[in-house]
Design an enzyme around this catalytic site. Structure first.
Site, PDB file in Angstrom:
ATOM      1  N   CYS A   2       0.829  -1.180  -0.124  1.00  0.00           N
ATOM      2  CA  CYS A   2       0.041  -0.050   0.054  1.00  0.00           C
ATOM      3  C   CYS A   2       0.947   1.396   0.097  1.00  0.00           C
ATOM      4  O   CYS A   2       1.978   1.444   0.396  1.00  0.00           O
ATOM      5  CB  CYS A   2      -0.953   0.019   1.242  1.00  0.00           C
ATOM      6  SG  CYS A   2      -2.005  -1.379   1.431  1.00  0.00           S
ATOM      7  N   ARG A  27       5.130   0.532  -5.832  1.00  0.00           N
ATOM      8  CA  ARG A  27       4.811  -0.247  -4.798  1.00  0.00           C
ATOM      9  C   ARG A  27       3.973  -1.383  -5.125  1.00  0.00           C
ATOM     10  O   ARG A  27       3.890  -2.400  -4.352  1.00  0.00           O
ATOM     11  CB  ARG A  27       4.237   0.693  -3.368  1.00  0.00           C
ATOM     12  CG  ARG A  27       5.522   1.594  -3.037  1.00  0.00           C
ATOM     13  CD  ARG A  27       4.844   2.477  -2.186  1.00  0.00           C
ATOM     14  NE  ARG A  27       4.547   1.945  -1.178  1.00  0.00           N
ATOM     15  CZ  ARG A  27       5.389   1.789   0.073  1.00  0.00           C
ATOM     16  NH1 ARG A  27       6.826   2.289  -0.027  1.00  0.00           N
ATOM     17  NH2 ARG A  27       5.043   1.305   1.271  1.00  0.00           N
ATOM     18  N   TRP A  71      -2.823  -2.543  -1.814  1.00  0.00           N
ATOM     19  CA  TRP A  71      -2.527  -3.678  -2.243  1.00  0.00           C
ATOM     20  C   TRP A  71      -3.052  -4.597  -1.204  1.00  0.00           C
ATOM     21  O   TRP A  71      -2.754  -4.729  -0.202  1.00  0.00           O
ATOM     22  CB  TRP A  71      -0.800  -3.736  -1.991  1.00  0.00           C
ATOM     23  CG  TRP A  71      -0.386  -4.926  -2.506  1.00  0.00           C
ATOM     24  CD1 TRP A  71       0.081  -5.353  -4.195  1.00  0.00           C
ATOM     25  CD2 TRP A  71       0.207  -6.274  -1.983  1.00  0.00           C
ATOM     26  NE1 TRP A  71       0.585  -6.595  -4.228  1.00  0.00           N
ATOM     27  CE2 TRP A  71       0.712  -7.225  -2.876  1.00  0.00           C
ATOM     28  CE3 TRP A  71       0.338  -6.732  -0.694  1.00  0.00           C
ATOM     29  CZ2 TRP A  71       0.889  -8.412  -2.585  1.00  0.00           C
ATOM     30  CZ3 TRP A  71       0.799  -7.813  -0.180  1.00  0.00           C
ATOM     31  CH2 TRP A  71       1.228  -8.847  -1.178  1.00  0.00           C
ATOM     32  N   ASN A  97      -1.539   1.749   5.980  1.00  0.00           N
ATOM     33  CA  ASN A  97      -0.645   0.591   5.215  1.00  0.00           C
ATOM     34  C   ASN A  97      -0.172  -0.033   6.572  1.00  0.00           C
ATOM     35  O   ASN A  97       0.241   0.225   7.349  1.00  0.00           O
ATOM     36  CB  ASN A  97       0.601   1.303   4.899  1.00  0.00           C
ATOM     37  CG  ASN A  97       1.663   0.236   4.045  1.00  0.00           C
ATOM     38  OD1 ASN A  97       0.982  -0.885   3.910  1.00  0.00           O
ATOM     39  ND2 ASN A  97       2.770   0.699   3.802  1.00  0.00           N
ATOM     40  N   GLY A  98      -0.339  -1.559   6.590  1.00  0.00           N
ATOM     41  CA  GLY A  98      -0.085  -2.513   7.636  1.00  0.00           C
ATOM     42  C   GLY A  98      -1.424  -3.437   7.647  1.00  0.00           C
ATOM     43  O   GLY A  98      -1.958  -3.616   7.014  1.00  0.00           O
ATOM     44  N   GLU A 477      18.838 -16.086  -9.536  1.00  0.00           N
ATOM     45  CA  GLU A 477      18.355 -15.035  -9.918  1.00  0.00           C
ATOM     46  C   GLU A 477      17.933 -14.582 -11.126  1.00  0.00           C
ATOM     47  O   GLU A 477      16.664 -14.056 -11.420  1.00  0.00           O
ATOM     48  CB  GLU A 477      19.497 -13.929  -9.533  1.00  0.00           C
ATOM     49  CG  GLU A 477      19.177 -12.491  -9.894  1.00  0.00           C
ATOM     50  CD  GLU A 477      18.290 -11.485  -9.044  1.00  0.00           C
ATOM     51  OE1 GLU A 477      17.580 -12.543  -7.993  1.00  0.00           O
ATOM     52  OE2 GLU A 477      17.658 -10.636  -9.379  1.00  0.00           O
ATOM     53  N   LYS A 481      14.185 -13.495 -12.052  1.00  0.00           N
ATOM     54  CA  LYS A 481      13.922 -12.082 -12.837  1.00  0.00           C
ATOM     55  C   LYS A 481      12.714 -12.565 -14.139  1.00  0.00           C
ATOM     56  O   LYS A 481      11.800 -11.916 -14.412  1.00  0.00           O
ATOM     57  CB  LYS A 481      15.120 -11.807 -13.596  1.00  0.00           C
ATOM     58  CG  LYS A 481      15.972 -11.027 -12.819  1.00  0.00           C
ATOM     59  CD  LYS A 481      15.579  -9.736 -12.310  1.00  0.00           C
ATOM     60  CE  LYS A 481      15.032  -9.197 -11.246  1.00  0.00           C
ATOM     61  NZ  LYS A 481      15.291  -9.996  -9.794  1.00  0.00           N
ATOM     62  N   GLU A 484       8.985 -13.223 -12.575  1.00  0.00           N
ATOM     63  CA  GLU A 484       8.606 -12.090 -11.956  1.00  0.00           C
ATOM     64  C   GLU A 484       7.987 -11.023 -12.957  1.00  0.00           C
ATOM     65  O   GLU A 484       6.943 -10.362 -12.568  1.00  0.00           O
ATOM     66  CB  GLU A 484       9.283 -11.606 -10.767  1.00  0.00           C
ATOM     67  CG  GLU A 484      10.595 -10.677 -10.956  1.00  0.00           C
ATOM     68  CD  GLU A 484      11.090 -10.109  -9.998  1.00  0.00           C
ATOM     69  OE1 GLU A 484      10.320  -9.721  -8.982  1.00  0.00           O
ATOM     70  OE2 GLU A 484      12.226 -10.060  -9.700  1.00  0.00           O
ATOM     71  N   HIS A 500      19.312 -35.091 -11.018  1.00  0.00           N
ATOM     72  CA  HIS A 500      18.739 -35.615  -9.729  1.00  0.00           C
ATOM     73  C   HIS A 500      17.001 -35.163  -9.918  1.00  0.00           C
ATOM     74  O   HIS A 500      16.377 -35.003  -8.919  1.00  0.00           O
ATOM     75  CB  HIS A 500      19.233 -35.029  -8.640  1.00  0.00           C
ATOM     76  CG  HIS A 500      20.665 -35.306  -8.373  1.00  0.00           C
ATOM     77  ND1 HIS A 500      20.988 -36.615  -7.963  1.00  0.00           N
ATOM     78  CD2 HIS A 500      21.698 -34.779  -8.544  1.00  0.00           C
ATOM     79  CE1 HIS A 500      22.188 -36.769  -7.820  1.00  0.00           C
ATOM     80  NE2 HIS A 500      22.795 -35.657  -8.469  1.00  0.00           N
ATOM     81  N   LYS A 599       6.920  -3.613  -4.622  1.00  0.00           N
ATOM     82  CA  LYS A 599       8.378  -3.454  -4.587  1.00  0.00           C
ATOM     83  C   LYS A 599       8.970  -3.448  -3.214  1.00  0.00           C
ATOM     84  O   LYS A 599       9.948  -3.791  -2.908  1.00  0.00           O
ATOM     85  CB  LYS A 599       8.704  -1.624  -4.917  1.00  0.00           C
ATOM     86  CG  LYS A 599      10.215  -1.400  -4.836  1.00  0.00           C
ATOM     87  CD  LYS A 599      10.952  -2.030  -6.071  1.00  0.00           C
ATOM     88  CE  LYS A 599      12.297  -1.939  -5.920  1.00  0.00           C
ATOM     89  NZ  LYS A 599      13.018  -2.756  -6.728  1.00  0.00           N
TER      90      LYS A 599
HETATM   91  C1  AGP Z   1      13.256  -9.006  -6.793  1.00  0.00           C
HETATM   92  O1  AGP Z   1      13.229  -8.585  -7.899  1.00  0.00           O
HETATM   93  C2  AGP Z   1      11.929  -8.827  -5.939  1.00  0.00           C
HETATM   94  N1  AGP Z   1      11.399  -7.626  -6.373  1.00  0.00           N
HETATM   95  C3  AGP Z   1      11.933  -9.351  -4.537  1.00  0.00           C
HETATM   96  O2  AGP Z   1      12.172 -10.623  -4.441  1.00  0.00           O
HETATM   97  C4  AGP Z   1      12.838  -8.514  -3.649  1.00  0.00           C
HETATM   98  O3  AGP Z   1      14.103  -8.789  -3.821  1.00  0.00           O
HETATM   99  C5  AGP Z   1      12.400  -8.831  -1.990  1.00  0.00           C
HETATM  100  O4  AGP Z   1      11.041  -8.788  -1.906  1.00  0.00           O
HETATM  101  C6  AGP Z   1      13.253  -8.250  -0.889  1.00  0.00           C
HETATM  102  O5  AGP Z   1      12.931  -6.834  -1.017  1.00  0.00           O
HETATM  103  P1  AGP Z   1      14.298  -6.058  -0.111  1.00  0.00           P
HETATM  104  O6  AGP Z   1      15.490  -6.368  -0.924  1.00  0.00           O
HETATM  105  O7  AGP Z   1      13.454  -4.781  -0.276  1.00  0.00           O
HETATM  106  O8  AGP Z   1      14.263  -6.570   1.316  1.00  0.00           O
END
Ligand code: AGP
Length: 604
Positions: A2, A27, A71, A97-98, A477, A481, A484, A500, A599
């Protein structure tokens, strides 16, 4: 997550708030709303979908307002569940937010009130209205915050008084006051247009702005006393938050990596010696016998790379934990364990909880973070900052490689502290690190090659990413990428693990991306590639310049310059970021704001 944006002042309130909400879109959200205080009433507008200055909002003359991008956590995506929420008399309006954890018990205070939403937030304005029967608005809010349990940052607006009040416990908010204009936001970069100074609101604090005389008061509701706060300068430039000529923030941030690596290097190294921008107290490491790294997502992958570095150079055991698991696992740690928390945003709820768990066990906590003033930086014993600049795209790229850089510098620092390496070795490592940005530029120049691979494979439904050693986390990673931002199912594995299980997936529709550089496992990875080709699999390889053997085996090769193996992740990750980006772009995905993602995951 949010987003909250509130404003009071003589400017066009609707426009300021709508612009503020748009700057928080990265966000992640699925609905939004705004409440505007005019001379005689509060006008409310809520909607599903994207923020837009709709219809009648334009003509409303307001002197204060609160806005929210939601959100969904409690309650589905609907207009009723979007914020702001209000009380039965429609006097108090709240954005939040929370997560409020004790809603059911709090409902005892507001017997008979009808709840029109399925959110936890709606209890807040109703409680404030209940206490207004015997208190002023500020006093009523002070009573309410003492009752709330859980994470919250909320802003409350009163139809019948001249106050705009915000309170924080666990979720981030910052405030700014500039020439009678008062702003509150979930993050700093949305204030960059309005002020170069901000008030960092801590857990347990409220800010009370009086519209009548533009005075501002701060209150510590943990200790029930007024406090003084000074606005602090912050270093975010306007241009950092703009897309410029790039189609997406993510593309801009991929291409910014060499410059941000240079900046991160420059503030932490001088004359080939490590001098951290934020000096570390060696006392923190006096009992050091073990390291535990906690993080989430891409930051967790950075931790996995650091594990290889730390164990091989500092020669102490390292464990890398998902923060979400660490916090509930009753981990065995004590003051001989250094806990390193890695977070771009500094607001990830699980990582914050992991830090609190570590501190309770007496372990020193060092965080690696990209956002000054964020929660993690304020609850850690020390912080080393990445100089990535604001990272707007949800998919982390420049934050990741600058995390790697700070982690590598920390590795060298600890290796020297533990007398495992000498000055000559450090200079050599630092010289190689200093060459990375230029080498990365050469990788970034291969857009055409990566786009041609994308053209062939953008329609796949699954993909496998394989690497070994310090590049196994890069395989993870690369898979993250791709999944997501393009919504393609992708998995990362150690290349040796293929036999395996994952090899059962290989067929002519499944591309396997191999990281195959000239390191100790080069021959073994070549064998893995042959195993995939023997089953009609498609192979995309990331390999070192002039590798003739790989071109005979792989369907596609992306070449990267040589560097020492330890530093190869800086270069091997870039083609994977670019491949994910161009595939997602071809698939017309919402790259900077992928569906369901945020984010900064500020809820558990
Ligand atoms: C990474 O591309 C994602 N957006 C997500 O995995 C992110 O790395 C994760 O939520 C951790 O966020 P932070 O580094 O702000 O703690």
């Amino acid at each position: 997550m949010c987003g909250i944006f509130a404003y009071a002042g003589p400017d066009n309130c609707t426009k300021v708030i709508i612009d503020g909400l748009k700057s928080l879109e990265y966000r992640g959200y699925d609905s939004w709303g705004i409440a505007l205080k005019t001379r005689t009433s509060i006008e409310l507008k809520k909607n599903i979908g994207k923020v837009s200055e709709i219809g009648e909002l334009k003509s409303i003359k307001a002197k204060a307002g609160i806005g929210h991008t939601r959100w969904a956590t409690h309650g589905n995506v609907s207009v009723e569940n979007s914020h702001p929420h209000t009380d039965s008399d429609k006097r108090i309006y709240v954005v939040h937010n929370g997560i409020i954890e004790n809603v059911d018990e709090l409902k005892d205070y507001v017997h008979g009130d009808l709840f029109y939403s399925k959110t936890d937030t709606e209890i807040i304005p109703k409680l404030i209205a209940r206490f207004l029967q015997e208190s002023t608005f500020p006093e009523a809010v002070k009573k309410v915050v003492s009752l709330l349990k859980g994470n919250f940052a909320f802003v409350a607006l009163d139809r019948d008084s001249n106050y705009l009040i915000a309170a924080r416990n666990g979720s981030p908010i910052v405030a700014a006051l500039n020439d009678g204009n008062f702003y509150i936001s979930s993050d700093l970069q949305s204030l960059v247009h309005y002020s170069d100074k901000a008030f960092f609101i801590n857990d347990g604090e409220m800010v009370i702005f009086n519209l009548a005389n533009t005075s501002i008061e701060f209150y510590d509701f943990f200790n029930r006393k007024s406090i003084q706060k000074e606005a602090q300068l912050y270093d975010i430039q306007f241009a950092d938050c703009e897309r410029g000529n790039y189609k997406h923030f993510m593309l801009k941030e991929i291409f910014e990596q060499p410059r941000q690596l240079q900046k991160t290097y420059a503030v932490n190294v001088s004359d080939f010696d490590i001098r951290f921008h934020y000096a570390l107290d060696p006392e923190m490491f006096k009992n050091l016998r073990r390291i535990v790294i906690i993080a989430c997502g891409t930051s967790w992958h950075a931790g996995l790379v650091a594990e290889y570095w730390l164990e091989s150079l500092v020669k102490i055991p390292v464990e890398v934990e998902y923060a979400s698991e660490f916090r509930y696992r009753n981990p065995v740690i004590s003051d001989d364990t250094l806990v390193i928390a890695i977070s771009q945003s500094g607001e990830t709820a699980d990582t914050i909880a992991g830090i609190k768990e570590a501190k309770q066990s007496g372990a020193p906590v060092l965080s690696i973070c990209n956002v000054p003033g964020s929660t993690i930086t304020r609850i850690s014993d020390a912080t080393l900052f990445t100089q990535a600049g604001p990272e707007i795209g949800v998919a982390s790229t420049k934050a990741f490689t600058t995390q790697l850089e700070v982690l590598f510098l920390l590795t060298l620092y600890l290796a020297r502290f533990k007398q495992k390496i000498g000055t000559k070795d450090i200079i050599n490592y630092l010289k190689n690190l200093a060459e990375i940005p230029e080498k990365m530029e050469r990788v970034l120049a291969q857009t055409d090659q990566i786009v041609s691979i994308m053209e062939t494979h953008y329609a796949v439904s699954n993909a496998l990413f394989l690497g070994r050693g310090v590049n196994y986390p890069i395989a993870l990673e690369g898979a993250l990428k791709l999944k997501e931002i393009s919504y393609i199912h992708a998995e990362g594995y150690p290349a040796a693990e293929m036999k395996h299980g994952p090899i059962a997936l290989i067929d002519r529709n499944m591309p396997t991306v191999f990281i195959c550089i000239r390191d100790q496992s080069y021959e073994k990875v070549l064998s893995n590639i042959q195993e995939v080709k023997a089953r009609n699999g498609i192979v995309i390889a990331v390999a070192n310049d002039n590798d003739r053997r790989i071109t005979k085996l792989a369907d596609h090769v992306i070449f990267i310059p040589e560097t020492i193996v330890e530093l190869s992740p800086f270069l091997t990750v870039v083609p994977l970021q670019m491949l994910a980006y161009y595939i997602a772009d071809k698939r017309e995905c919402d790259i900077d704001k992928p569906r369901n993602l945020a984010k900064s995951v500020t809820v558990e």
